[in-house]
Design a protein around this motif. Structure first.
Motif, PDB file in Angstrom:
ATOM      1  N   VAL A  54       0.874  -1.523  -0.316  1.00  0.00           N
ATOM      2  CA  VAL A  54       0.009   0.394  -0.325  1.00  0.00           C
ATOM      3  C   VAL A  54       0.789   1.435   0.263  1.00  0.00           C
ATOM      4  CG1 VAL A  54      -2.068   1.199   1.460  1.00  0.00           C
ATOM      5  CG2 VAL A  54      -1.686  -1.348   1.130  1.00  0.00           C
ATOM      6  N   ASP A  55       1.434   1.839  -1.668  1.00  0.00           N
ATOM      7  CA  ASP A  55       2.032   2.431  -0.979  1.00  0.00           C
ATOM      8  C   ASP A  55       3.224   3.212  -0.334  1.00  0.00           C
ATOM      9  OD1 ASP A  55       0.377   3.289  -3.695  1.00  0.00           O
ATOM     10  OD2 ASP A  55      -0.079   5.394  -2.364  1.00  0.00           O
ATOM     11  N   GLY A  56       4.154   0.953  -0.593  1.00  0.00           N
ATOM     12  CA  GLY A  56       5.503   1.271   0.443  1.00  0.00           C
ATOM     13  C   GLY A  56       4.252   0.306   2.094  1.00  0.00           C
ATOM     14  N   MET A  57       3.806   0.517   2.351  1.00  0.00           N
ATOM     15  CA  MET A  57       3.637  -0.168   3.439  1.00  0.00           C
ATOM     16  C   MET A  57       2.823  -1.248   3.776  1.00  0.00           C
ATOM     17  SD  MET A  57       0.609   1.265   6.796  1.00  0.00           S
ATOM     18  CE  MET A  57      -0.711   1.200   5.156  1.00  0.00           C
ATOM     19  N   ALA A  58       2.985  -2.254   4.565  1.00  0.00           N
ATOM     20  CA  ALA A  58       3.464  -3.723   4.084  1.00  0.00           C
ATOM     21  C   ALA A  58       1.894  -3.819   4.652  1.00  0.00           C
ATOM     22  CB  ALA A  58       3.557  -4.404   4.906  1.00  0.00           C
ATOM     23  N   ALA A  59       1.440  -4.797   3.590  1.00  0.00           N
ATOM     24  CA  ALA A  59      -0.553  -5.512   3.650  1.00  0.00           C
ATOM     25  C   ALA A  59      -0.606  -6.547   3.204  1.00  0.00           C
ATOM     26  CB  ALA A  59      -1.223  -3.613   2.770  1.00  0.00           C
ATOM     27  N   GLU A  60      -1.832  -7.226   3.973  1.00  0.00           N
ATOM     28  CA  GLU A  60      -2.210  -8.073   3.234  1.00  0.00           C
ATOM     29  C   GLU A  60      -3.791  -8.743   2.736  1.00  0.00           C
ATOM     30  OE1 GLU A  60      -0.710 -12.173   5.192  1.00  0.00           O
ATOM     31  OE2 GLU A  60      -2.478 -11.682   6.423  1.00  0.00           O
ATOM     32  N   TRP A  61      -3.756  -8.941   1.831  1.00  0.00           N
ATOM     33  CA  TRP A  61      -5.804  -9.438   1.575  1.00  0.00           C
ATOM     34  C   TRP A  61      -5.421 -10.558   2.051  1.00  0.00           C
ATOM     35  CZ3 TRP A  61      -8.554  -6.007  -0.416  1.00  0.00           C
ATOM     36  CH2 TRP A  61      -8.580  -4.729  -1.586  1.00  0.00           C
ATOM     37  N   VAL A  62      -6.966 -10.142   2.276  1.00  0.00           N
ATOM     38  CA  VAL A  62      -7.181 -11.834   3.147  1.00  0.00           C
ATOM     39  C   VAL A  62      -8.185 -11.964   1.974  1.00  0.00           C
ATOM     40  CG1 VAL A  62      -8.803 -12.662   4.987  1.00  0.00           C
ATOM     41  CG2 VAL A  62      -6.544 -11.590   5.367  1.00  0.00           C
ATOM     42  N   ARG A  63      -9.065 -12.856   1.004  1.00  0.00           N
ATOM     43  CA  ARG A  63     -10.365 -13.084   0.418  1.00  0.00           C
ATOM     44  C   ARG A  63     -10.783 -14.602   0.521  1.00  0.00           C
ATOM     45  NH1 ARG A  63      -9.691  -9.317  -3.748  1.00  0.00           N
ATOM     46  NH2 ARG A  63      -7.233  -8.277  -4.001  1.00  0.00           N
ATOM     47  N   PRO A  64     -11.773 -14.023   1.570  1.00  0.00           N
ATOM     48  CA  PRO A  64     -12.700 -15.284   0.977  1.00  0.00           C
ATOM     49  C   PRO A  64     -13.106 -15.849  -0.338  1.00  0.00           C
ATOM     50  CG  PRO A  64     -14.271 -13.792   1.973  1.00  0.00           C
ATOM     51  CD  PRO A  64     -12.522 -13.091   1.900  1.00  0.00           C
ATOM     52  N   ALA A  65     -13.634 -17.234  -0.761  1.00  0.00           N
ATOM     53  CA  ALA A  65     -13.938 -17.429  -1.966  1.00  0.00           C
ATOM     54  C   ALA A  65     -14.991 -16.509  -2.443  1.00  0.00           C
ATOM     55  CB  ALA A  65     -14.220 -18.896  -1.974  1.00  0.00           C
ATOM     56  N   ALA A  66     -16.029 -16.740  -1.750  1.00  0.00           N
ATOM     57  CA  ALA A  66     -17.842 -15.786  -1.428  1.00  0.00           C
ATOM     58  C   ALA A  66     -17.513 -14.151  -1.720  1.00  0.00           C
ATOM     59  CB  ALA A  66     -18.646 -16.378  -0.944  1.00  0.00           C
ATOM     60  N   ALA A  67     -16.756 -14.032  -1.242  1.00  0.00           N
ATOM     61  CA  ALA A  67     -16.095 -12.349  -1.572  1.00  0.00           C
ATOM     62  C   ALA A  67     -16.945 -11.738  -2.566  1.00  0.00           C
ATOM     63  CB  ALA A  67     -14.819 -12.097  -1.680  1.00  0.00           C
ATOM     64  N   GLN A  68     -17.663 -10.133  -2.171  1.00  0.00           N
ATOM     65  CA  GLN A  68     -18.033  -9.789  -3.019  1.00  0.00           C
ATOM     66  C   GLN A  68     -17.233  -8.598  -3.681  1.00  0.00           C
ATOM     67  OE1 GLN A  68     -21.661  -7.606  -0.951  1.00  0.00           O
ATOM     68  NE2 GLN A  68     -21.223  -8.983   0.447  1.00  0.00           N
ATOM     69  N   ALA A  69     -17.635  -8.242  -5.327  1.00  0.00           N
ATOM     70  CA  ALA A  69     -16.532  -7.846  -6.156  1.00  0.00           C
ATOM     71  C   ALA A  69     -16.902  -6.156  -5.669  1.00  0.00           C
ATOM     72  CB  ALA A  69     -16.637  -8.417  -7.649  1.00  0.00           C
ATOM     73  N   GLU A  70     -17.320  -5.700  -5.282  1.00  0.00           N
ATOM     74  CA  GLU A  70     -17.075  -4.296  -5.433  1.00  0.00           C
ATOM     75  C   GLU A  70     -17.092  -3.531  -3.937  1.00  0.00           C
ATOM     76  OE1 GLU A  70     -21.899  -5.310  -5.044  1.00  0.00           O
ATOM     77  OE2 GLU A  70     -19.826  -5.879  -6.031  1.00  0.00           O
ATOM     78  N   ARG A  71     -17.284  -4.673  -2.826  1.00  0.00           N
ATOM     79  CA  ARG A  71     -16.891  -4.019  -1.486  1.00  0.00           C
ATOM     80  C   ARG A  71     -16.167  -4.732  -0.737  1.00  0.00           C
ATOM     81  NH1 ARG A  71     -23.663  -5.510  -1.087  1.00  0.00           N
ATOM     82  NH2 ARG A  71     -24.730  -3.256  -1.846  1.00  0.00           N
ATOM     83  N   VAL A  72     -15.593  -3.557  -0.136  1.00  0.00           N
ATOM     84  CA  VAL A  72     -13.661  -3.854   0.748  1.00  0.00           C
ATOM     85  C   VAL A  72     -14.521  -3.734   2.118  1.00  0.00           C
ATOM     86  CG1 VAL A  72     -13.078  -2.363   0.209  1.00  0.00           C
ATOM     87  CG2 VAL A  72     -11.958  -4.630   0.367  1.00  0.00           C
ATOM     88  N   LEU A  73     -13.606  -4.659   3.319  1.00  0.00           N
ATOM     89  CA  LEU A  73     -13.010  -3.907   4.215  1.00  0.00           C
ATOM     90  C   LEU A  73     -11.368  -4.131   4.908  1.00  0.00           C
ATOM     91  CD1 LEU A  73     -15.031  -4.039   6.895  1.00  0.00           C
ATOM     92  CD2 LEU A  73     -13.837  -6.468   7.428  1.00  0.00           C
ATOM     93  N   LEU A  74     -11.530  -2.743   5.543  1.00  0.00           N
ATOM     94  CA  LEU A  74      -9.727  -2.301   5.894  1.00  0.00           C
ATOM     95  C   LEU A  74     -10.243  -2.387   7.195  1.00  0.00           C
ATOM     96  CD1 LEU A  74      -7.550  -1.013   5.672  1.00  0.00           C
ATOM     97  CD2 LEU A  74      -8.810   0.942   5.723  1.00  0.00           C
ATOM     98  N   TYR A  75      -9.051  -3.593   7.370  1.00  0.00           N
ATOM     99  CA  TYR A  75      -9.360  -4.131   9.569  1.00  0.00           C
ATOM    100  C   TYR A  75      -7.594  -3.072   9.805  1.00  0.00           C
ATOM    101  CZ  TYR A  75      -9.834  -6.474  13.249  1.00  0.00           C
ATOM    102  OH  TYR A  75      -9.717  -7.398  13.980  1.00  0.00           O
ATOM    103  N   LEU A  76      -8.100  -3.121  10.680  1.00  0.00           N
ATOM    104  CA  LEU A  76      -6.673  -2.529  11.674  1.00  0.00           C
ATOM    105  C   LEU A  76      -6.337  -2.982  12.956  1.00  0.00           C
ATOM    106  CD1 LEU A  76      -8.055   1.754  11.125  1.00  0.00           C
ATOM    107  CD2 LEU A  76      -6.472  -0.158   9.808  1.00  0.00           C
ATOM    108  N   HIS A  77      -5.397  -3.313  13.085  1.00  0.00           N
ATOM    109  CA  HIS A  77      -5.267  -4.594  14.272  1.00  0.00           C
ATOM    110  C   HIS A  77      -5.638  -4.189  15.699  1.00  0.00           C
ATOM    111  CE1 HIS A  77      -1.199  -4.181  15.228  1.00  0.00           C
ATOM    112  NE2 HIS A  77      -0.935  -3.751  13.628  1.00  0.00           N
ATOM    113  N   GLY A  78      -5.699  -4.385  16.506  1.00  0.00           N
ATOM    114  CA  GLY A  78      -5.155  -3.972  17.845  1.00  0.00           C
ATOM    115  C   GLY A  78      -3.984  -4.787  18.459  1.00  0.00           C
ATOM    116  N   GLY A  79      -3.668  -4.194  19.488  1.00  0.00           N
ATOM    117  CA  GLY A  79      -2.527  -3.671  19.577  1.00  0.00           C
ATOM    118  C   GLY A  79      -2.000  -2.762  21.236  1.00  0.00           C
ATOM    119  N   GLY A  80      -2.846  -2.124  21.563  1.00  0.00           N
ATOM    120  CA  GLY A  80      -2.364  -0.803  22.499  1.00  0.00           C
ATOM    121  C   GLY A  80      -1.704   0.560  21.455  1.00  0.00           C
TER     122      GLY A  80
END
Length: 309
Positions: A54-80
């Motif tokens: 992501v413009d130089g930032m490490a990231a990861e796509w997590v793709r379920p087989a049934a994923a919708q094509a036009e919609r997406v979720l951005l996830y921000l992990h915890g850890g204080g």
């Protein structure tokens, strides 16, 4: 009444962290320990991983087989704001993506104290804008996060609103950290109640590490102190036994009073971060199912609005 599985989890956590109570583990040791614990994760069936830049930032796509094509979720992990990575939350993100049927982008945002505020927020904004450059309309993006990641998700929505940019379809906070200032009632709970995990990891020191020179009550650090008008629909899950529960409820009530649509789901007697243990704690699976129901409701409301227009 919490399940037998949760009671066992609580005993295991108490045993594992009890020897740390009253001590201050070094941050490097905490980070390593969290990474080691993550090695036992298993991804849900038919969920696939793909590295992303992501413009130089490490990231990861997590793709379920049934994923919708036009919609997406951005996830921000915890850890204080000091712990956690793509590794530590991969299983949780996979379970959530599968249930919501959404391709999910998880990002490895910068951590304090090496990168204090506003580094994590800048990275979250970068990811949200990057998704739009990939062709996802803002109203087809949802943002979710747990603990500090939940607070960061709310801060992201606030920053977008203040910049007069398009907002996500909804924001989801799982046990979100909404007040880094930790008012006296919360500190008393840390000290006197059964909160071994948060106490052992010295939550009282995490906020200042991230805030650095910025006041802890800054609204983009502690969203409970923000003006909460004109935000997208919020889903907030919290346990009444969590150290941070009072602040979360206060945040939800303030957002409602400001006219923001809020769905607050309060669970009984569960430990902070119970979502991470979805493979063997039924309350975690129930919570994730409720997240999926919320996302489906948001999409259905969008479709109904479009058809009525």
């Amino acid at each position: 009444m919490p399940s037998t599985q949760h009671l066992l989890l609580k005993q295991l956590l108490a045993s594992a962290t009890g020897t740390l109570t009253g001590k201050v583990p070094k941050l490097a040791a905490m980070r390593l320990g969290f990474e080691v614990l993550s090695l036992g994760q298993v991804m849900p069936w038919n969920v696939f991983l793909e590295d992303a830049n992501v413009d130089g930032m490490a990231a990861e796509w997590v793709r379920p087989a049934a994923a919708q094509a036009e919609r997406v979720l951005l996830y921000l992990h915890g850890g204080g704001y000091v712990l956690g990575s793509l590794n530590t939350h991969r299983g949780l993100v996979g379970a959530l993506a599968q249930r919501c049927e959404l391709a999910t982008l998880a990002i490895n945002y910068r951590k304090a104290p090496e990168y204090p505020f506003p580094a994590a927020l800048e990275d979250a904004l970068l990811a949200f804008r990057w998704l739009q450059k990939q062709g996802y309309a803002a109203h087809n993006i949802m943002v979710a996060g747990d603990s500090a990641g939940g607070g960061l998700a709310f801060a992201l929505a606030l920053a977008l609103r203040d910049a007069q940019e398009a907002l996500p379809a909804a924001v989801i906070g799982l046990s979100p950290w909404t007040d880094l200032a930790l008012p006296p009632p919360v500190l008393r709970r840390v000290t006197h109640e059964e909160s071994q995990v948060l106490e052992a990891f010295e939550i009282r020191g995490w906020g200042p590490l991230y805030a650095a020179e910025t006041p802890l009550a800054h609204p983009l650090l502690s969203p409970v102190h923000a003006d909460l008008h004109r935000l997208p629909p919020l889903l907030i899950q919290v346990s009444d036994a969590e150290v941070l529960s009072d602040d979360v409820v206060r945040f939800a009530n303030k957002a409602r009073a400001a006219g923001t649509p809020v769905t607050l789901q309060v669970f009984e007697g569960l430990v902070h971060w119970w979502h991470l243990f979805w493979r063997f704690v039924p309350e975690a699976r129930l919570a994730l199912d409720r997240v999926a129901n919320f996302t489906h409701t948001i999409w259905a409301a969008q479709l109904a609005s479009k058809q009525a227009a």
